[in-house]
Design a protein around this motif. Sequence first.
Motif, PDB file in Angstrom:
ATOM      1  N   LEU A   1     107.688  10.069  56.213  1.00 59.58           N
ATOM      2  CA  LEU A   1     106.438  10.811  56.242  1.00 59.58           C
ATOM      3  C   LEU A   1     105.358  10.203  55.351  1.00 59.58           C
ATOM      4  CD1 LEU A   1     107.853  14.429  55.849  1.00 59.58           C
ATOM      5  CD2 LEU A   1     107.201  13.269  57.967  1.00 59.58           C
ATOM      6  N   ARG A   2     104.129  10.356  55.803  1.00 62.65           N
ATOM      7  CA  ARG A   2     102.939  10.133  54.989  1.00 62.65           C
ATOM      8  C   ARG A   2     102.469  11.521  54.579  1.00 62.65           C
ATOM      9  NH1 ARG A   2     102.723   8.294  59.891  1.00 62.65           N
ATOM     10  NH2 ARG A   2     102.956   6.077  60.235  1.00 62.65           N
ATOM     11  N   LEU A   3     102.161  11.733  53.310  1.00 59.92           N
ATOM     12  CA  LEU A   3     101.733  13.044  52.825  1.00 59.92           C
ATOM     13  C   LEU A   3     100.306  12.954  52.311  1.00 59.92           C
ATOM     14  CD1 LEU A   3     104.953  12.729  52.220  1.00 59.92           C
ATOM     15  CD2 LEU A   3     104.626  14.808  50.955  1.00 59.92           C
ATOM     16  N   VAL A   4      99.471  13.918  52.694  1.00 60.74           N
ATOM     17  CA  VAL A   4      98.094  14.007  52.216  1.00 60.74           C
ATOM     18  C   VAL A   4      97.902  15.416  51.672  1.00 60.74           C
ATOM     19  CG1 VAL A   4      95.662  13.879  52.844  1.00 60.74           C
ATOM     20  CG2 VAL A   4      97.306  12.326  53.929  1.00 60.74           C
ATOM     21  N   PHE A   5      97.430  15.498  50.427  1.00 66.90           N
ATOM     22  CA  PHE A   5      97.247  16.778  49.748  1.00 66.90           C
ATOM     23  C   PHE A   5      95.767  17.099  49.614  1.00 66.90           C
ATOM     24  CE2 PHE A   5     101.117  14.831  48.128  1.00 66.90           C
ATOM     25  CZ  PHE A   5     102.043  15.853  48.285  1.00 66.90           C
ATOM     26  N   GLU A   6      95.479  18.408  49.572  1.00 70.09           N
ATOM     27  CA  GLU A   6      94.116  18.864  49.318  1.00 70.09           C
ATOM     28  C   GLU A   6      94.197  20.153  48.508  1.00 70.09           C
ATOM     29  OE1 GLU A   6      90.406  20.576  51.940  1.00 70.09           O
ATOM     30  OE2 GLU A   6      91.697  19.056  52.850  1.00 70.09           O
ATOM     31  N   THR A   7      93.501  20.162  47.374  1.00 66.44           N
ATOM     32  CA  THR A   7      93.466  21.361  46.535  1.00 66.44           C
ATOM     33  C   THR A   7      92.163  21.411  45.764  1.00 66.44           C
ATOM     34  OG1 THR A   7      94.623  22.663  44.846  1.00 66.44           O
ATOM     35  CG2 THR A   7      94.653  20.268  44.574  1.00 66.44           C
ATOM     36  N   GLY A   8      91.744  22.620  45.433  1.00 65.62           N
ATOM     37  CA  GLY A   8      90.587  22.824  44.580  1.00 65.62           C
ATOM     38  C   GLY A   8      90.981  23.088  43.140  1.00 65.62           C
ATOM     39  N   SER A   9      92.274  23.147  42.865  1.00 62.72           N
ATOM     40  CA  SER A   9      92.775  23.439  41.524  1.00 62.72           C
ATOM     41  C   SER A   9      92.517  22.268  40.577  1.00 62.72           C
ATOM     42  CB  SER A   9      94.283  23.699  41.591  1.00 62.72           C
ATOM     43  OG  SER A   9      94.852  23.685  40.295  1.00 62.72           O
ATOM     44  N   ALA A  10      91.890  22.555  39.448  1.00 62.38           N
ATOM     45  CA  ALA A  10      91.641  21.506  38.447  1.00 62.38           C
ATOM     46  C   ALA A  10      92.959  20.925  37.933  1.00 62.38           C
ATOM     47  CB  ALA A  10      90.813  22.066  37.297  1.00 62.38           C
ATOM     48  N   ARG A  11      93.941  21.766  37.771  1.00 61.70           N
ATOM     49  CA  ARG A  11      95.226  21.305  37.229  1.00 61.70           C
ATOM     50  C   ARG A  11      95.927  20.313  38.164  1.00 61.70           C
ATOM     51  NH1 ARG A  11     100.274  24.820  34.815  1.00 61.70           N
ATOM     52  NH2 ARG A  11     101.531  22.997  34.353  1.00 61.70           N
ATOM     53  N   TYR A  12      95.765  20.488  39.463  1.00 57.68           N
ATOM     54  CA  TYR A  12      96.455  19.646  40.439  1.00 57.68           C
ATOM     55  C   TYR A  12      95.497  18.719  41.205  1.00 57.68           C
ATOM     56  CZ  TYR A  12     100.158  22.884  39.314  1.00 57.68           C
ATOM     57  OH  TYR A  12     101.084  23.635  38.631  1.00 57.68           O
ATOM     58  N   TRP A  13      94.278  18.568  40.687  1.00 55.99           N
ATOM     59  CA  TRP A  13      93.272  17.752  41.356  1.00 55.99           C
ATOM     60  C   TRP A  13      93.770  16.327  41.613  1.00 55.99           C
ATOM     61  CZ3 TRP A  13      88.930  19.332  43.623  1.00 55.99           C
ATOM     62  CH2 TRP A  13      88.048  18.354  44.077  1.00 55.99           C
ATOM     63  N   TRP A  14      94.621  15.819  40.747  1.00 55.01           N
ATOM     64  CA  TRP A  14      95.151  14.461  40.884  1.00 55.01           C
ATOM     65  C   TRP A  14      95.838  14.256  42.233  1.00 55.01           C
ATOM     66  CZ3 TRP A  14     100.491  14.256  41.330  1.00 55.01           C
ATOM     67  CH2 TRP A  14     101.195  15.396  40.928  1.00 55.01           C
ATOM     68  N   LEU A  15      96.381  15.344  42.838  1.00 52.28           N
ATOM     69  CA  LEU A  15      97.039  15.229  44.139  1.00 52.28           C
ATOM     70  C   LEU A  15      96.072  14.780  45.239  1.00 52.28           C
ATOM     71  CD1 LEU A  15      99.260  18.436  44.142  1.00 52.28           C
ATOM     72  CD2 LEU A  15     100.085  16.067  44.228  1.00 52.28           C
ATOM     73  N   ASN A  16      94.781  15.128  45.096  1.00 50.62           N
ATOM     74  CA  ASN A  16      93.790  14.757  46.104  1.00 50.62           C
ATOM     75  C   ASN A  16      93.612  13.246  46.222  1.00 50.62           C
ATOM     76  OD1 ASN A  16      92.988  17.454  46.805  1.00 50.62           O
ATOM     77  ND2 ASN A  16      91.859  17.539  44.889  1.00 50.62           N
ATOM     78  N   ASN A  17      94.032  12.499  45.218  1.00 52.80           N
ATOM     79  CA  ASN A  17      93.730  11.073  45.146  1.00 52.80           C
ATOM     80  C   ASN A  17      94.955  10.169  45.102  1.00 52.80           C
ATOM     81  OD1 ASN A  17      90.854  11.533  44.953  1.00 52.80           O
ATOM     82  ND2 ASN A  17      91.312  12.383  42.943  1.00 52.80           N
ATOM     83  N   ILE A  18      96.089  10.660  45.538  1.00 59.14           N
ATOM     84  CA  ILE A  18      97.288   9.821  45.493  1.00 59.14           C
ATOM     85  C   ILE A  18      97.704   9.401  46.902  1.00 59.14           C
ATOM     86  CG2 ILE A  18      98.100  10.955  43.376  1.00 59.14           C
ATOM     87  CD1 ILE A  18     100.283  12.320  45.135  1.00 59.14           C
ATOM     88  N   VAL A  19      98.536   8.387  46.944  1.00 58.45           N
ATOM     89  CA  VAL A  19      99.225   8.001  48.169  1.00 58.45           C
ATOM     90  C   VAL A  19     100.672   8.454  47.986  1.00 58.45           C
ATOM     91  CG1 VAL A  19     100.017   6.063  49.585  1.00 58.45           C
ATOM     92  CG2 VAL A  19      97.696   6.066  48.632  1.00 58.45           C
ATOM     93  N   ALA A  20     101.166   9.219  48.949  1.00 58.64           N
ATOM     94  CA  ALA A  20     102.512   9.766  48.822  1.00 58.64           C
ATOM     95  C   ALA A  20     103.282   9.582  50.118  1.00 58.64           C
ATOM     96  CB  ALA A  20     102.457  11.252  48.453  1.00 58.64           C
ATOM     97  N   VAL A  21     104.592   9.440  49.961  1.00 56.12           N
ATOM     98  CA  VAL A  21     105.498   9.302  51.097  1.00 56.12           C
ATOM     99  C   VAL A  21     106.659  10.262  50.900  1.00 56.12           C
ATOM    100  CG1 VAL A  21     104.896   6.896  51.574  1.00 56.12           C
ATOM    101  CG2 VAL A  21     106.773   7.401  50.007  1.00 56.12           C
ATOM    102  N   GLY A  22     107.344  10.552  51.993  1.00 56.72           N
ATOM    103  CA  GLY A  22     108.493  11.436  51.903  1.00 56.72           C
ATOM    104  C   GLY A  22     109.547  11.062  52.920  1.00 56.72           C
ATOM    105  N   VAL A  23     110.747  11.539  52.658  1.00 53.69           N
ATOM    106  CA  VAL A  23     111.863  11.379  53.594  1.00 53.69           C
ATOM    107  C   VAL A  23     112.341  12.783  53.942  1.00 53.69           C
ATOM    108  CG1 VAL A  23     114.171  10.455  53.953  1.00 53.69           C
ATOM    109  CG2 VAL A  23     112.503   9.140  52.609  1.00 53.69           C
ATOM    110  N   LEU A  24     112.288  13.095  55.241  1.00 51.68           N
ATOM    111  CA  LEU A  24     112.656  14.414  55.737  1.00 51.68           C
ATOM    112  C   LEU A  24     114.038  14.347  56.375  1.00 51.68           C
ATOM    113  CD1 LEU A  24     110.542  16.910  57.744  1.00 51.68           C
ATOM    114  CD2 LEU A  24     112.731  16.162  58.666  1.00 51.68           C
ATOM    115  N   THR A  25     114.871  15.300  55.993  1.00 57.98           N
ATOM    116  CA  THR A  25     116.185  15.479  56.596  1.00 57.98           C
ATOM    117  C   THR A  25     116.193  16.869  57.218  1.00 57.98           C
ATOM    118  OG1 THR A  25     117.171  14.116  54.858  1.00 57.98           O
ATOM    119  CG2 THR A  25     118.673  15.479  56.146  1.00 57.98           C
ATOM    120  N   SER A  26     116.632  16.967  58.470  1.00 59.36           N
ATOM    121  CA  SER A  26     116.594  18.274  59.142  1.00 59.36           C
ATOM    122  C   SER A  26     117.984  18.852  59.300  1.00 59.36           C
ATOM    123  CB  SER A  26     115.910  18.146  60.506  1.00 59.36           C
ATOM    124  OG  SER A  26     116.629  17.261  61.330  1.00 59.36           O
TER     125      SER A  26
END
Length: 155
Positions: free
Chosen positions: A114-139
């Motif tokens: 997975l490619r993950l894209v985050f969006e938040t208005g929270s000052a505490r988690y604002w850093w998430l808006n500007n990162i590149v993230a990946v994930g591995v999903l197991t179902s």
Amino acid sequence: MHLPTLLPLLTLPLAAALTPPSLTHLYSLNCTLGAPLPVGAGPHGTRIVLPITGGTFTGPRLSGTVLNLGADWGLIDSNGTFSADTRYALQTTDGAHIFIRTSGPGQPDGRLHLRLVFETGSARYWWLNNIVAVGVLTSGAGFVSIDAWQLESPR
């Protein structure tokens, strides 16, 4: 960049120029799913909707719950490969809301990359808006697990 800016990079030893980025663990997520809703075959493949009904996530910098608000609008292509296309919401333990989108194809081992894209208005988690993230999903039966990672620059 123009050529004079690139020249110092061209003189680096090959090993230094090829230092790969690293990954930092963001969180592990366990999510429950509702009954699938088959939309059917369309111009881009066969779409199936998987409602996201809740769950939890835990990591070193953020933890909380997966809200009962969202779905995976995935597609199955002509080769039978499922590709995720999600939109859902997280709520951190301190009450911040984070919108997340993921996308990515199934792999031969049954997992999804997975490619993950985050969006938040929270000052505490604002850093998430500007990162590149990946994930591995197991179902599994009625649930998925995702291990999420942030891409870090080489040091």
